[in-house]
Scaffold this active site. Structure first.
Site, PDB file in Angstrom:
ATOM      1  N   ARG A  37       0.826  -1.221   0.000  1.00  0.00           N
ATOM      2  CA  ARG A  37       0.000   0.000   0.000  1.00  0.00           C
ATOM      3  C   ARG A  37       0.847   1.252   0.000  1.00  0.00           C
ATOM      4  NH1 ARG A  37      -5.175  -0.990   3.951  1.00  0.00           N
ATOM      5  NH2 ARG A  37      -6.299  -1.993   2.267  1.00  0.00           N
ATOM      6  N   LYS A 198     -20.097 -17.029   1.632  1.00  0.00           N
ATOM      7  CA  LYS A 198     -21.554 -16.983   1.777  1.00  0.00           C
ATOM      8  C   LYS A 198     -22.265 -16.155   0.717  1.00  0.00           C
ATOM      9  CE  LYS A 198     -21.781 -17.683   6.717  1.00  0.00           C
ATOM     10  NZ  LYS A 198     -22.093 -17.065   8.000  1.00  0.00           N
ATOM     11  N   GLY A 355      -9.682  -8.440   0.216  1.00  0.00           N
ATOM     12  CA  GLY A 355      -8.575  -8.982   1.005  1.00  0.00           C
ATOM     13  C   GLY A 355      -8.263 -10.440   0.709  1.00  0.00           C
ATOM     14  N   GLY A 378     -13.765  -3.530   1.613  1.00  0.00           N
ATOM     15  CA  GLY A 378     -15.141  -3.029   1.685  1.00  0.00           C
ATOM     16  C   GLY A 378     -15.495  -2.112   0.525  1.00  0.00           C
TER      17      GLY A 378
HETATM   18  P1  AMP Z   1     -15.276 -14.230   1.645  1.00  0.00           P
HETATM   19  O1  AMP Z   1     -14.703 -13.481   2.804  1.00  0.00           O
HETATM   20  O2  AMP Z   1     -16.762 -14.236   1.602  1.00  0.00           O
HETATM   21  O3  AMP Z   1     -14.653 -13.833   0.325  1.00  0.00           O
HETATM   22  O4  AMP Z   1     -14.921 -15.752   1.893  1.00  0.00           O
HETATM   23  C1  AMP Z   1     -13.610 -16.234   1.888  1.00  0.00           C
HETATM   24  C2  AMP Z   1     -13.544 -17.504   2.689  1.00  0.00           C
HETATM   25  O5  AMP Z   1     -14.414 -18.469   2.132  1.00  0.00           O
HETATM   26  C3  AMP Z   1     -12.174 -18.110   2.694  1.00  0.00           C
HETATM   27  O6  AMP Z   1     -11.701 -18.120   4.018  1.00  0.00           O
HETATM   28  C4  AMP Z   1     -12.396 -19.535   2.167  1.00  0.00           C
HETATM   29  O7  AMP Z   1     -11.650 -20.486   2.876  1.00  0.00           O
HETATM   30  C5  AMP Z   1     -13.869 -19.734   2.399  1.00  0.00           C
HETATM   31  N1  AMP Z   1     -14.430 -20.758   1.508  1.00  0.00           N
HETATM   32  C6  AMP Z   1     -14.372 -20.778   0.187  1.00  0.00           C
HETATM   33  N2  AMP Z   1     -14.960 -21.888  -0.294  1.00  0.00           N
HETATM   34  C7  AMP Z   1     -15.391 -22.602   0.767  1.00  0.00           C
HETATM   35  C8  AMP Z   1     -16.096 -23.849   0.918  1.00  0.00           C
HETATM   36  N3  AMP Z   1     -16.434 -24.574  -0.148  1.00  0.00           N
HETATM   37  N4  AMP Z   1     -16.390 -24.254   2.157  1.00  0.00           N
HETATM   38  C9  AMP Z   1     -16.034 -23.511   3.225  1.00  0.00           C
HETATM   39  N5  AMP Z   1     -15.383 -22.336   3.151  1.00  0.00           N
HETATM   40  C10 AMP Z   1     -15.056 -21.889   1.927  1.00  0.00           C
END
Ligand code: AMP
Length: 404
Positions: A37, A198, A355, A378
């Site tokens: 950064r 999610k 991130g 964000g």
């Molecule tokens: P996000 O912060 O929503 O971008 O989610 C990132 C996180 O999702 C990472 O820590 C990944 O390890 C987790 N992740 C990705 N795919 C899966 C999965 N199939 N099952 C559980 N966690 C997952």
């Protein structure tokens, strides 16, 4: 971009600039452990200093919650900024004191001053107009170079823009240009890759993107909820059954705008959420009842890779699987490398942000090969949601007022 004023060396020459940066870099044992950064910021403002600008830099650092807590002093950033600029940086141990104002007034042409953490004062996050007035005394021109905090209306990103002639900084301008090109006027076909844990955290992103791009690849834990909605078995996988109606809604929106939703065609199912856990690769109807899907399989990688080959733009946020654990980083790493290879070959513009996404590209060793990587978490997501970011809105207002 044409509705923003962007600072140039000729405008900055001889002027006293107060520049909002994001120098919130990771520090371990008093030393900056990743200066990305700081280096990007330094690269943008060096030409302004070389043109004779007198620059006072403001930034937040961690979350001291409006208190002067020296665990959150920004002092460790000073040597890293000096290294990145190749010149001395002066330091003021406060951002609104008379001493800080005097130091900013005493800067010679081409000199730079770093002020202590903005968030030592509650007025910063409260967007307090009086606090903004105090900050405005540090310069005659305001420059916002912190895209990553533009989704927050804080005194140093919003209120101050109404008090001084306001400009976007070099890095802010670069970031807005790359993201506008990818989202508003992409070379087509344009594909979005949306992964991560999610659906619920990215509903607005998905709804906005299906109206803008030609296809959305859904990966990671989010894909499990899509598979559940489509009636595929997902065993013990992370999923959100309450989001099944949302998935149907997103599919309907996509169908209306002619956007394809692309899901994995095979999956890696593990018997434990742990590195190197026993696992089996199956087609999407084969997840055992006592296993969980942690990655997309090799057939998916091949299929999505072909989609990349036919695309001209890729916009990527979120990993394709649980990439922090081997071997469940396979799809993320392979597809990141594929996108990097096509970018280097000149057939693809690749923009990634967030991130986890930056961490995943680093695991794949290709962050430097993408067209543009945004370190903003964000702010990048809110941009993908199609929201107007308050920090950028403030600059637009200022530019419009100037013209009017
Ligand atoms: P996000 O912060 O929503 O971008 O989610 C990132 C996180 O999702 C990472 O820590 C990944 O390890 C987790 N992740 C990705 N795919 C899966 C999965 N199939 N099952 C559980 N966690 C997952």
């Amino acid at each position: 971009m044409s509705d923003l004023n962007v600072i140039t060396p000729s405008t900055a020459a001889g002027q006293r600039l107060v520049v909002r940066a994001d120098l919130n870099a990771p520090v371990q044992d008093g030393k900056v452990s990743d200066a990305t950064r700081i280096e990007r910021f330094a690269k943008g403002i060096k030409p302004l200093l070389d043109a004779g600008a007198k620059i006072t830099v403001l930034s937040h650092f961690g979350r001291p919650k409006g208190q002067r807590n020296m665990d959150f002093t920004i002092a460790p950033i000073k040597p890293a900024l000096e290294a990145a600029l190749g010149q001395t940086v002066q330091f003021a141990d406060d951002c609104i004191s008379a001493a800080a104002v005097a130091a900013s007034e005493n800067l010679g042409e081409g000199e730079i001053l770093l002020c202590e953490n903005l968030r030592f004062y509650p007025g910063e996050e409260a967007n307090d107009p009086d606090f903004a007035k105090s900050l405005a005394r540090l310069g005659d021109i305001y420059v916002n170079d912190a895209f990553s905090t533009a989704h927050r209306a804080h005194a140093s990103t919003a209120a101050i823009a109404d008090l001084l002639p306001a400009y976007a900084g070099p890095l802010m301008a670069e970031e807005i240009k790359a993201m506008t090109a990818a989202l508003e006027d992409p070379k087509r076909p344009a594909i979005a890759v949306v992964g991560g844990a999610k659906v619920s955290s990215k509903i607005a992103v998905l709804k906005n993107l299906v109206g803008k791009v030609d296809a959305v690849v859904v990966g990671g834990g989010m894909a499990n909820t899509f598979m559940l909605a489509d009636g595929h078995p997902i065993g013990k996988s992370l999923s959100e059954p309450d989001q099944v109606p949302t998935v149907h809604e997103i599919r309907e929106l996509a169908a209306k705008s002619g956007c394809r939703i692309i899901l994995p065609v095979d999956v890696v199912c593990a018997y434990d959420f742990a590195p190197n856990a026993k696992n089996v690769t199956t087609d999407i109807d084969g997840c055992p009842a006592d296993a969980m899907i942690l990655d997309a399989g090799p057939k998916s990688v091949e299929m999505i890779g072909k989609e990349f080959e036919g695309a001209k733009t890729i916009l990527w946020n979120g990993p394709m699987g649980a990439f922090e654990m081997e071997p469940f980083d396979m799809a993320t790493v392979a597809l990141a490398r594929k996108a990097a290879e096509l970018t280097k070959a000149g057939t693809l513009a690749s923009i990634a942000g967030g991130g986890d996404t930056v961490a995943a590209l680093n695991v794949a060793g290709v962050a430097g090969d993408f067209t543009y990587v945004s370190t903003a978490g964000g702010a990048f997501l809110e941009w993908l949601e199609g929201k107007e970011l308050p920090g950028i809105a403030a600059l637009r207002r200022a530019a419009a007022a100037n013209k009017g």
